[in-house]
Enzyme design. Sequence first.
Site, PDB file in Angstrom:
ATOM      1  N   THR A  96      87.366 -46.381  18.175  1.00 25.56           N
ATOM      2  CA  THR A  96      86.963 -47.037  16.930  1.00 25.56           C
ATOM      3  C   THR A  96      88.202 -47.486  16.158  1.00 25.56           C
ATOM      4  O   THR A  96      89.307 -46.996  16.374  1.00 25.56           O
ATOM      5  CB  THR A  96      86.166 -46.076  16.042  1.00 25.56           C
ATOM      6  OG1 THR A  96      87.032 -45.013  15.615  1.00 25.56           O
ATOM      7  CG2 THR A  96      84.967 -45.495  16.782  1.00 25.56           C
ATOM      8  N   GLY A 128      83.017 -38.562  21.567  1.00 27.28           N
ATOM      9  CA  GLY A 128      83.354 -39.967  21.579  1.00 27.28           C
ATOM     10  C   GLY A 128      84.808 -40.147  21.210  1.00 27.28           C
ATOM     11  O   GLY A 128      85.692 -40.240  22.066  1.00 27.28           O
ATOM     12  N   LEU A 135      84.653 -42.092  30.260  1.00 21.28           N
ATOM     13  CA  LEU A 135      85.349 -41.095  29.449  1.00 21.28           C
ATOM     14  C   LEU A 135      84.422 -40.478  28.408  1.00 21.28           C
ATOM     15  O   LEU A 135      84.337 -39.260  28.281  1.00 21.28           O
ATOM     16  CB  LEU A 135      86.566 -41.743  28.770  1.00 21.28           C
ATOM     17  CG  LEU A 135      87.413 -40.851  27.851  1.00 21.28           C
ATOM     18  CD1 LEU A 135      87.987 -39.659  28.611  1.00 21.28           C
ATOM     19  CD2 LEU A 135      88.535 -41.678  27.205  1.00 21.28           C
ATOM     20  N   THR A 191      79.693 -48.778  30.139  1.00 19.94           N
ATOM     21  CA  THR A 191      79.498 -50.172  30.534  1.00 19.94           C
ATOM     22  C   THR A 191      79.467 -50.263  32.056  1.00 19.94           C
ATOM     23  O   THR A 191      80.335 -49.711  32.726  1.00 19.94           O
ATOM     24  CB  THR A 191      80.630 -51.041  29.978  1.00 19.94           C
ATOM     25  OG1 THR A 191      80.636 -50.953  28.560  1.00 19.94           O
ATOM     26  CG2 THR A 191      80.459 -52.500  30.374  1.00 19.94           C
ATOM     27  N   GLU A 197      81.385 -38.978  26.145  1.00 17.74           N
ATOM     28  CA  GLU A 197      80.180 -38.177  26.328  1.00 17.74           C
ATOM     29  C   GLU A 197      79.420 -38.142  25.013  1.00 17.74           C
ATOM     30  O   GLU A 197      79.939 -38.576  23.978  1.00 17.74           O
ATOM     31  CB  GLU A 197      80.547 -36.766  26.806  1.00 17.74           C
ATOM     32  CG  GLU A 197      81.240 -36.776  28.152  1.00 17.74           C
ATOM     33  CD  GLU A 197      81.549 -35.377  28.706  1.00 17.74           C
ATOM     34  OE1 GLU A 197      81.174 -34.371  28.044  1.00 17.74           O
ATOM     35  OE2 GLU A 197      82.166 -35.303  29.777  1.00 17.74           O
ATOM     36  N   TRP A 246      77.413 -44.100  26.977  1.00 22.50           N
ATOM     37  CA  TRP A 246      77.928 -45.413  26.577  1.00 22.50           C
ATOM     38  C   TRP A 246      78.813 -46.035  27.661  1.00 22.50           C
ATOM     39  O   TRP A 246      79.856 -46.605  27.379  1.00 22.50           O
ATOM     40  CB  TRP A 246      78.706 -45.319  25.261  1.00 22.50           C
ATOM     41  CG  TRP A 246      77.942 -44.674  24.166  1.00 22.50           C
ATOM     42  CD1 TRP A 246      78.179 -43.446  23.613  1.00 22.50           C
ATOM     43  CD2 TRP A 246      76.796 -45.198  23.495  1.00 22.50           C
ATOM     44  NE1 TRP A 246      77.239 -43.172  22.646  1.00 22.50           N
ATOM     45  CE2 TRP A 246      76.383 -44.238  22.545  1.00 22.50           C
ATOM     46  CE3 TRP A 246      76.072 -46.392  23.602  1.00 22.50           C
ATOM     47  CZ2 TRP A 246      75.285 -44.435  21.711  1.00 22.50           C
ATOM     48  CZ3 TRP A 246      74.985 -46.582  22.773  1.00 22.50           C
ATOM     49  CH2 TRP A 246      74.601 -45.622  21.839  1.00 22.50           C
ATOM     50  N   GLU A 248      86.435 -48.752  22.965  1.00 24.04           N
ATOM     51  CA  GLU A 248      87.858 -48.584  23.315  1.00 24.04           C
ATOM     52  C   GLU A 248      88.611 -47.883  22.173  1.00 24.04           C
ATOM     53  O   GLU A 248      89.786 -48.164  21.929  1.00 24.04           O
ATOM     54  CB  GLU A 248      88.524 -49.936  23.629  1.00 24.04           C
ATOM     55  CG  GLU A 248      87.907 -50.680  24.795  1.00 24.04           C
ATOM     56  CD  GLU A 248      88.193 -50.066  26.143  1.00 24.04           C
ATOM     57  OE1 GLU A 248      88.772 -48.956  26.187  1.00 24.04           O
ATOM     58  OE2 GLU A 248      87.822 -50.669  27.153  1.00 24.04           O
ATOM     59  N   GLY A 300      71.560 -71.072   6.009  1.00 20.79           N
ATOM     60  CA  GLY A 300      70.344 -70.591   6.647  1.00 20.79           C
ATOM     61  C   GLY A 300      70.323 -70.850   8.139  1.00 20.79           C
ATOM     62  O   GLY A 300      69.785 -70.059   8.918  1.00 20.79           O
TER      63      GLY A 300
END
Length: 378
Positions: free
Chosen positions: A366, A133, A127, A160, A129, A158, A364, A341
């Site tokens: 923001t 987004g 979806l 997956t 581009e 982006w 999915e 640490g």
Amino acid sequence: MTVSRPFLSEEGAALIGLVREIADGELAPRVDEYEAERRFPRELFGLLGKAGLLGLPYAESLGGAGVPYELYLQVLEELAARWLAVAEGVSVHTLACYPLATFGSDGQRERLLPDMLGGELLGAYCLSEAHSGSDAAALNTRATADQNGYVVNGSKSWITHAGRADFYNVFVRTGGPGPAGISCLLIDAATVGVTSGTPEKTMGLRSSTVAQLMFDGAVVPADRLIGDEGRGFKIALSALDGGRLGIAACAVGLAQAALDYAAAYAREREQFGKPIAEFQGVGFMLADMATQIAAARALYLAAARLRDAGLPHTAEAAKAKLFCTDTAMRVTTDAVQVLGGAGYVSDHPVERYMREAKVLQIFEGTNQIQRVVISRSL
């Protein structure tokens, strides 16, 4: 993983048992190596497919397992507690199957869906581009109709599983500007003119391939149009309801893993003659982490029950995605703090958990977009 799931059916408990066996035996021993090498675990998706875990929420008649969404999400949570990239990959594949399963014709479903749900194939959902987004309706990738079907030109960002998937669910512009001009095509990865870019060097989820996907005169048969022309944006938004719940469940699994590790460390690590868990500053931090996770889990399960009942759940899915992923970010950050640490070095997994949690607030939709969805529902 310490979670008790007392309300599962006998079949559900057996499924969770199988998932835990696979996750502990096959995923957990490999995650550090694959993440360090940025290696995509394609063979593990084949294993999950053979176990029937790549088509869980879809009807058995279509090649799925026919389990409720509420149970499917708990499977994702279990997977995410061992290896978030794998759980996210299962969620993405499930999302990629949704347009065909829900909006495809009977002929399309009978012909294509069994292989997609059967475990041999891996899918991707395309979806976003580079310039669109959050504003997904502004997409530019165009599919022009001709005598052979559609000729697709443009690019997606982006994505997956880009370059790794066997099929792509691609949202394209077949008409004018805005949502009404968008359609959905199911494109085979082997289609001439479909290529992927160099994988992104991500902060977390390093074993999950994310890259640009390019279309240069790719010819797609007309029978790969899902739904009617111009219906693609509705399909995309409908699919995201389920996808957001998948990410919510993944976030809870990641947060649970962080809490489990931090609590075990706090019981063993001694300062001033006693375990640090006995100091109120640490004990209260762990208590807050546990409470936030319990609330997040209840929220995504409540939304899943609405979905299983066929009731509206768009706002509830947005609330779950928002709260669960924000919780994962808080909990993983606190887990690093509990370890001090030691939490800042890769010898302990909480360092990875914290890096991975960040992206859950971004994809999915923001978490700012989730707030838009929720506020509009009010």
